[in-house]
Design an enzyme around this catalytic site. Structure first.
Site, PDB file in Angstrom:
ATOM      1  N   ASP A 244       0.815  -1.235   0.068  1.00 44.64           N
ATOM      2  CA  ASP A 244       0.126   0.006   0.051  1.00 44.64           C
ATOM      3  C   ASP A 244       0.872   1.289   0.117  1.00 44.64           C
ATOM      4  O   ASP A 244       1.887   1.141   0.774  1.00 44.64           O
ATOM      5  CB  ASP A 244      -0.822   0.052   1.278  1.00 44.64           C
ATOM      6  CG  ASP A 244      -1.965   0.952   1.059  1.00 44.64           C
ATOM      7  OD1 ASP A 244      -2.881   0.802   0.760  1.00 44.64           O
ATOM      8  OD2 ASP A 244      -1.784   2.044   1.601  1.00 44.64           O
ATOM      9  N   LEU A 245       0.641   2.271  -0.771  1.00 40.91           N
ATOM     10  CA  LEU A 245       1.443   3.315  -0.830  1.00 40.91           C
ATOM     11  C   LEU A 245       1.171   4.209   0.260  1.00 40.91           C
ATOM     12  O   LEU A 245      -0.033   4.499   0.546  1.00 40.91           O
ATOM     13  CB  LEU A 245       1.046   4.085  -2.226  1.00 40.91           C
ATOM     14  CG  LEU A 245       1.622   3.355  -3.504  1.00 40.91           C
ATOM     15  CD1 LEU A 245       1.350   4.127  -4.900  1.00 40.91           C
ATOM     16  CD2 LEU A 245       2.892   2.621  -3.479  1.00 40.91           C
ATOM     17  N   ASP A 287      -4.308   2.579  -4.481  1.00 46.76           N
ATOM     18  CA  ASP A 287      -2.811   2.705  -4.492  1.00 46.76           C
ATOM     19  C   ASP A 287      -2.446   1.317  -3.914  1.00 46.76           C
ATOM     20  O   ASP A 287      -1.631   1.248  -3.088  1.00 46.76           O
ATOM     21  CB  ASP A 287      -2.512   3.871  -3.638  1.00 46.76           C
ATOM     22  CG  ASP A 287      -3.056   3.840  -2.504  1.00 46.76           C
ATOM     23  OD1 ASP A 287      -3.890   3.057  -2.005  1.00 46.76           O
ATOM     24  OD2 ASP A 287      -2.584   4.798  -1.569  1.00 46.76           O
TER      25      ASP A 287
END
Ligand code: C2E
Ligand code: CA
Length: 634
Positions: A244-245, A287
């Site tokens: 996960d960004l 994302d």
């Protein structure tokens, strides 16, 4: 008369259909041949009426077995072409052989028996031609051999009835061949339509499994692939990683979707660059990315791959319209060590991701047995909290925020306390995230805010209240409206209240957070950014949010007098807050040495165990001037 090899799909279809005709064709030949031979048993020599048909039967049976064996095989186009060419050649030989054999019987029979030969040749030949419907070139060969022999032999015999029969056979053969040609054209048309349809279906399936932005596999394909890898894993290790960004949403909100899309594409590219043949990268959506590692190496090497990915994501992204920096956290789990099925494998990687984002953002974390215990505990916590009587079980403690220049208490931070009849005392670090997850946080915030405001009513007018809001509180306009209603009905001057929000709260949905903050500010309340320095706020974001205070996280304060790095960070954060005209509270001051160092750096507002831990409302009088206690009593 060769088999055309250009159309590979047609070749395969011809092979398939013809192989289904083969048993019928050889049955016709063998049975009819023996029926003819039988009528000549007493008339013709044994080599002609028994040995030759037996030899032909053997050959036919051999071919039949060959075709029968390959009936379920899907041949390559080359194999199909080879088999059909051989059929062409063999059809020529067999038709010639059968015709010569049948005509060789002619001198041994009477008129009826000779008629039977003509009948055998005509009926068997036509039957075989029909069986070769998917192979027109072979049908032609059979027709030509048969008719040439038939017409020339019986014409020479000079018997009118046979000449008539030869003519009939010729005409029927021509008619049959014409009909086969038409049928074959339909057949090849249908095959090419089917081929096109299959190609279109394959392309649709490919697109349905692809993420159109990054070109990576999408969520659906990820889970399909995971299922396949799992079924093939056996005792070999299979790892799942969920990525996960951190900091993507604010970039998307601030720079727009074009930059956001370009960033996601580049992230996909960097992940793919790090993948080897056993690593499969997908984009799950938003994302969030994922990877599977088949036959995965030991934990240490897996974690090092995870850290490599995190390092790649930390490197600034030079995009066409902006240069941006983000990071990414990864949760990993491994079959069979940490999971027994696919779903658990994914869920545990996801759990590790959640923990990594909470405790070690921007790094890789492998699911472990401690997490199993934590999950069980969390589950229990969820159940107890969802049934808790919040009004009676929740309390608010207060921790003074002191002006170190004159030791005056400027405000109190309200901190939630839960005393559960089932679980005993539970730390807010544990129950706040659970409340957020099960959708109970708004209710919790309301109860706590009312209690905190009720206490603050008794404090001197110049003592403020600092109250923490969760991500969820500011991510909906309804939540903010409820909070505003509580403040207005409390009778407290809103200017005495600071709301603390964390950077992660803003990352969740920057636009909504900004709108919520503006609503709260319009009431007159202040906004403090909690745990400052631990997240990814950029200066432009801070500016866009029009904050009033920052709270320097206690991780920078601990031992800052002997840690040059922390000292420098606190120094520059203090300078930053003063340059931006923001107030600054330094959290977590525990010792005299830390306090002295902060004083030298020009820190003013301080909170921490050095002065006091959070205390119940009944104990806060000692942090207030004596006359205010009269106010409290009154
Ligand atoms: P926070 O907002 O960073 O709160 C400060 C935490 O640091 C408090 O822990 C406080 O007891 C602790 N602390 C204060 N001074 C010191 C010190 O000198 N040394 C050390 N080691 N710790 C110190 P607490 O009360 O357990 O709260 C933990 C976290 O729970 C809070 O962190 C906050 O994120 C959350 N929380 C607490 N109350 C609420 C609430 O009412 N609403 C929301 N949304 N979150 C809350
Ligand atoms: Ca706080």
């Amino acid at each position: 008369m060769s088999v055309p090899s250009g159309n590979t799909e047609l070749l395969k279809a011809q092979f398939k259909v013809f192989s289904s005709h083969v048993p019928l064709m050889y049955s016709i030949i063998i049975i009819n041949a023996w029926a003819l031979a039988f009528t000549f048993w007493s008339a013709a020599p044994v080599w002609l009426s028994v040995h030759i048909p037996a030899f032909l039967t053997l050959i036919c049976a051999g071919r039949l077995v060959l075709w029968w064996r390959s009936r379920h095989k899907v041949p390559t186009p080359e194999q199909a072409h080879k088999a059909l060419t051989r059929t062409n050649q063999f059809a020529f030989l067999l038709t010639s052989g059968l015709t010569i054999w049948a005509l060789s019987l002619y001198p041994y029979g009477d008129a009826y028996m000779q008629g039977n030969i003509a009948f055998f040749l005509a009926i068997t030949g036509l039957g075989v031609i029909i069986c070769f419907q998917p192979l027109p070139s072979t049908a032609f060969i059979v027709a030509i051999v048969l008719n040439t022999a038939f017409v020339s032999y019986f014409s020479l015999a000079g018997i009118t009835a046979f000449v008539g029969m030869a003519l009939n056979l010729l005409l029927v053969s021509i008619g049959l061949l014409l009909m086969l040609m038409v049928q074959f054209r339909h057949f090849s048309g249908a095959v090419s339509a089917q081929t096109k349809l299959e190609a279109a279906n394959r392309e649709n399936a490919r697109l349905a499994n692809l993420d159109s932005l990054t070109g990576l596999a999408n969520r659906r394909q990820f889970f399909t692939q995971l299922d396949t890898l799992f079924s093939e894993a056996g005792s070999r290790r299979l790892a799942v990683g969920v990525i996960d960004l951190d900091g993507f949403k604010p970039i998307n909100d601030l720079y727009g979707h074009k930059v956001g899309d370009a960033l996601l594409r580049e992230v996909g590219q960097r992940l793919s660059d790090l993948a080897d043949s056993k690593t499969f990268i997908s984009r799950l959506g938003g994302d969030e990315f994922a990877l599977t590692v088949a036959d995965c190496p030991d934990d240490a090497r897996l974690l090092s791959l995870g850290e490599q990915i995190c390092a790649a994501l930390r490197t600034p992204f030079v995009l066409q319209d902006a240069t941006v920096q983000i990071s990414g956290s990864i949760g990993l789990s491994v079959y069979p060590q940490q999971a027994t099925d696919v779903q658990q494998l994914y869920e545990r990687a996801d759990y590790a991701l959640y923990q990594s984002k909470r405790t070690n953002r921007g790094h890789a974390l492998l699911f472990s047995t401690e997490h199993v215990l934590a999950i069980e505990e969390n589950h229990r916590l969820e159940q107890v909290l969802s049934k808790a009587d919040l009004e009676t079980e929740l309390a608010v403690f207060f921790q003074p925020i002191i002006d170190i220049r004159n030791q005056k208490t400027m405000a109190f931070e309200a901190l939630a306390r839960w005393s559960s009849p089932v679980l005993g005392r539970v730390s807010p670090d544990d129950f706040i995230p659970v409340a957020e997850r099960i959708g109970l946080i708004s209710e919790l915030t309301c109860v706590l805010l009312k209690k905190a405001l009720a206490a603050a009513c008794h404090w001197p007018e110049d003592v403020g209240l600092s109250f923490s809001l969760s991500t969820h509180d500011i991510s909906s306009s309804d939540g903010v409206a409820t909070i505003a209603g509580i403040i207005l009905s409390s009778g407290i001057d809103p200017r005495r209240i600071d709301f603390e929000i964390t950077e992660t709260a803003m990352m969740y949905d920057f636009k909504q957070a900004k709108a919520s903050i503006e609503t709260i500010k319009r009431l007159g309340c202040g906004i403090a950014l909690d745990d400052f320095g631990t997240g990814y706020s950029s200066l432009s974001q801070l500016h866009a949010l029009s904050l009033t205070k920052i709270k320097i996280d206690r991780s920078f304060v601990s031992g800052l007098h002997e840690n040059p790095a922390s000292y420098k960070i606190v120094k520059s954060l203090l300078a930053l807050s003063s340059d931006m005209g923001l107030g600054c509270v330094i959290e977590g001051v525990e010792t005299r040495e830390e306090l002295d160092a902060l004083e030298k750096l020009g820190g003013i507002l301080v909170q921490g165990y050095f002065y006091s831990p959070p205390v119940p409302e009944t104990e806060i009088a000692r942090f207030l001037p004596a006359d205010s206690q009269i106010r409290k009593a009154g």
